[in-house]
Motif scaffolding. Sequence first.
Motif, short mmCIF file in Angstrom:
data_model
loop_
_atom_site.label_atom_id
_atom_site.label_comp_id
_atom_site.label_asym_id
_atom_site.label_seq_id
_atom_site.Cartn_x
_atom_site.Cartn_y
_atom_site.Cartn_z
N TYR A 294 -8.23 1.51 -3.76
CA TYR A 294 -8.72 0.16 -3.97
C TYR A 294 -7.57 -0.77 -4.32
N THR A 295 -7.58 -1.96 -3.74
CA THR A 295 -6.67 -3.02 -4.13
C THR A 295 -7.50 -4.25 -4.42
N GLY A 301 -11.54 -2.69 -10.34
CA GLY A 301 -10.71 -1.48 -10.40
C GLY A 301 -11.06 -0.65 -11.63
N GLU A 305 -12.67 3.17 -11.81
CA GLU A 305 -12.06 4.27 -12.57
C GLU A 305 -13.05 4.86 -13.57
N THR A 315 -5.98 2.87 -7.84
CA THR A 315 -6.22 1.43 -7.90
C THR A 315 -4.93 0.64 -8.03
N LYS A 317 -4.39 -3.23 -9.27
CA LYS A 317 -5.18 -4.29 -9.87
C LYS A 317 -4.30 -5.50 -10.17
#
Lengths: 565, 565
Positions: A294-295, A301, A305, A315, A317
């Motif tokens: 994920y970005t 994010g 988690e 991630t 973030k």
Amino acid sequence: MATAQPTTDVLAEKHRPTLDQALATLRSRAYWSPYPEHPKAYGADGSLDAEAGLAAHRAVLNTRFDLDQPGTDGWTGGEISPYGPELGVEYPHADPDVLLPAMRAGLPAWRDAGPEARALVCLEILARISARTHEFAHAVMHTSGQAFLMAFQAGGPHAQDRGLEAVAYAYEEQTRTPAGRASWSKPQGKRDPLELSKEFTPVGRGVALVIGCNTFPTWNGYPGLFASLATGNAVLVKPHPRAVLPLALTVRTAREVLAEHGFDPNLVALATERPGEGIAKTLALRPEIRIIDYTGSTAFGDWLEANARQAQVYTEKAGVNTVLIDSTDDYKGMLSNLAFSLSLYSGQMCTTPQNLLIPRDGIATDQGPKSYDEVVADLAGAVGGLLGDDARANALLGALVNPDVKARLEAAAGLGEVALASREVAHPDFPDAVVRTPVVVKLDGSKPDAEAAYLSECFGPISFAVSVDSTADALELLRRTIREKGAMTVGAYTTSASTERAVEEVCLEESAQLSLNLTGGVYVNQTAAFSDFHGSGGNPAANAALCDGAFVSNRFRVVEVRRQA
Amino acid sequence: MATAQPTTDVLAEKHRPTLDQALATLRSRAYWSPYPEHPKAYGADGSLDAEAGLAAHRAVLNTRFDLDQPGTDGWTGGEISPYGPELGVEYPHADPDVLLPAMRAGLPAWRDAGPEARALVCLEILARISARTHEFAHAVMHTSGQAFLMAFQAGGPHAQDRGLEAVAYAYEEQTRTPAGRASWSKPQGKRDPLELSKEFTPVGRGVALVIGCNTFPTWNGYPGLFASLATGNAVLVKPHPRAVLPLALTVRTAREVLAEHGFDPNLVALATERPGEGIAKTLALRPEIRIIDYTGSTAFGDWLEANARQAQVYTEKAGVNTVLIDSTDDYKGMLSNLAFSLSLYSGQMCTTPQNLLIPRDGIATDQGPKSYDEVVADLAGAVGGLLGDDARANALLGALVNPDVKARLEAAAGLGEVALASREVAHPDFPDAVVRTPVVVKLDGSKPDAEAAYLSECFGPISFAVSVDSTADALELLRRTIREKGAMTVGAYTTSASTERAVEEVCLEESAQLSLNLTGGVYVNQTAAFSDFHGSGGNPAANAALCDGAFVSNRFRVVEVRRQA
């Protein structure tokens, strides 16, 4: 779905040397890339030249982008270019109850193919993408708002480099144990030795989910996509709803290559969403999803988690990037380097500096002492000079990616004294493009009410010239910023060995990537695949680095079968 | 606290060949160990022989075990040997508000020493521990209840092997980037190339916490301890309150070696708890703790994974291990191999088989068809024969580690028809030792009320002979057991190629380590360092494997400093 026995022999001759060079470069960290950066390098060997790439891009606009995926239950789209035009492309909408089980069907054959065959198939996907770089450049430009040349390079070869880097790490990690059966014999003194035959198989975890971002759909999407695919997983790509096309093209290419080599094309699939549907949250909690890349925002994010506990979650973030300015022996080089860093893609990079920490008593330079006000004014002048010509400004800035960035930019002027005002730039080809130069705002680092501004990520063409009492004060603020807010990059300018050592120590202790005294053509916001790590994975801005061993090693497990010899 | 400049040059000559051999063996997965298994191999070169080891053990009993740790605010102890005697050792109790900051003080020097120096210091610690293996054997025996020879081997060389394995993985992972400064030069056509100097430093995450277990304090403790230490972290060791001594001896050795080589001894420290204090929970949530290694119950392991979000958490939890019995061409070998597996250390291994799945219509063997009842009776006979002699029974079984195991064993007889009853064995030297032979209970796999028994971990000398409708039924139950309950090991006996392939497929898909047709002197519950993976990290029994790249690669981050060249 596989139509033939998997065949990857022909790919070995074509791609094994590239894989070997990638593996060697990961160790030397030298410069290397197999994918040309220059637009004119394309056109031969079946690759699309500029004209063909533009034609290919235009041919896909206002069409239905069919991928022949199982579980397609409708069509959705609605992308609008930051340059103005609607893309008019419709993508398949998937029923995950049908699509996800179908994606699992090809996993055993993909696992049995082994690490080398998987790497070669990934390299073929990347090669096909590379050949269409001109087409991808338009797709990235009209979803991210990047200027054409940046969309071409960052969205093309640089993204492909990061994909290849992930494949190389994945290959190396999976081949640490012997292929085939290894024999094991333990001496027992005068008795017969104990003997076993052992077989080690890297197995993927299941289906991986890539949640794409608006600004760098390919660059930020490829590392996770290729790391997961190369380690034996299927990959479901969920693009940002405003940046679907570059990843849809990617998924189509991957499906074609998989099918051509006898693998199930459903090992890679696309999941697009209807407006407001928010499918990332639903997909992230599905039991089939065992890996997530994920970005995006810190809020989502952190949610991933904390909640997607059935998955390995990687991630990137938000963060607050700092440049500490203590002294320089190349004042002009520093100013022009910083001006470029602040301007590139309108500061819409996760690596763009936000806070420039400058002692309020000024700094020593090769042009004599410069006061805080002088440094800020000179930086404003450098940015103004860099972007004074509209054509050059358009080529550097690109367009604002979405209305949120524009709103933040407009609000920033109210946060403090404006040292450099943003200005509107007209785009000759796209009258509806929202193009703006950066704003630089002065903030007093000793005033608590300024903290709320400079200790939050203010994503976009906004930077803060923060006055600090001293370099020691700046070091403390740098430490606190990294620790509390995270940082993808840190820059520093100093001619003092002890200050250099002190900045290094902060970055080592707080786990942040540092660029020192950049005054030439390399910028703090750029990283090179095979050499630089993007993020550290050790501060709040990201829980992983692109790419390292940790980024790939938990995407698969090694299952051992021991047999009596 | 460091009294001199760190010096590890002398260690290179002594230990570098061992490190290199470990690195090579991790790739070949062949048999190798630098630590002798035979008790008589000790006594020369400064190591303690049997007599000296026993004397050293006795000298520590009924004393205060001072480690000279900062923040010691009291003393606590109370270990009672499963063989009866009280150990009478008092250990320091720590105030974490003092100890944890003190542990961080030595981190920069430990980081700056670099991966090789850290590896060499770890190898010296292991060498000192190895030299005192006879002393450790008594400490492990009188905390875990293992029989002496097992305590000697599993608690000594095998644990040291696993520690060395972790050090080797850690060294390899940290040396993937060049030591010193690497130059990077990117061609720019006719213009000057872009040039940078790049420096990559592996940095630990901070303080690591090792939460020890009762049954294998060293074997399960060393991988995490040495992986974290070798990757630049400090390590706080929190032993199980019933098994402090082996880890206290370990911590003392580590502190001595660190100090002797110029490092801060507080890089390794011990945290013992007062009865009922439950400090693991408190420590696990401290912000200084960035890595946790835990072996124990699923409930606490899951709690750690969900709550200690500031840390990388590696857990080994409960699982249900299965042996699928389909057919065999060595009936006698199979029975004796299984009998040993069920008996070793009274089944108190996380790798001991619990459920034996046997078709109710019986199996084919080299001695003709055997019915379900015959297989169970023959297995009971094999266990009875193996343990018929009290001396041999004591040497194999050891003592029950705690009253919970005894209670479970006693309750197990009520779960179904008892095929083999447990019996009490008297210990000639320790009249208070609780020594019991295993119970084998028959359960009908088709009856839903039996599920509660065979689908829970019943830790101790308890196994279930579960009747199943067919091998296909067994495969489905195996899959469900691994997926829902986790498994550290799976065993299978079959002469059918298709059944073998089917069992493999279940283990590959559910990520479990499989041993096929073991009929000789290797047992499903044993794994060899440098060759076998302990657990897979891919099913609910453990989120990590001992050891692989993923076990070490996220214990440190690489920080890069780029400089204008």
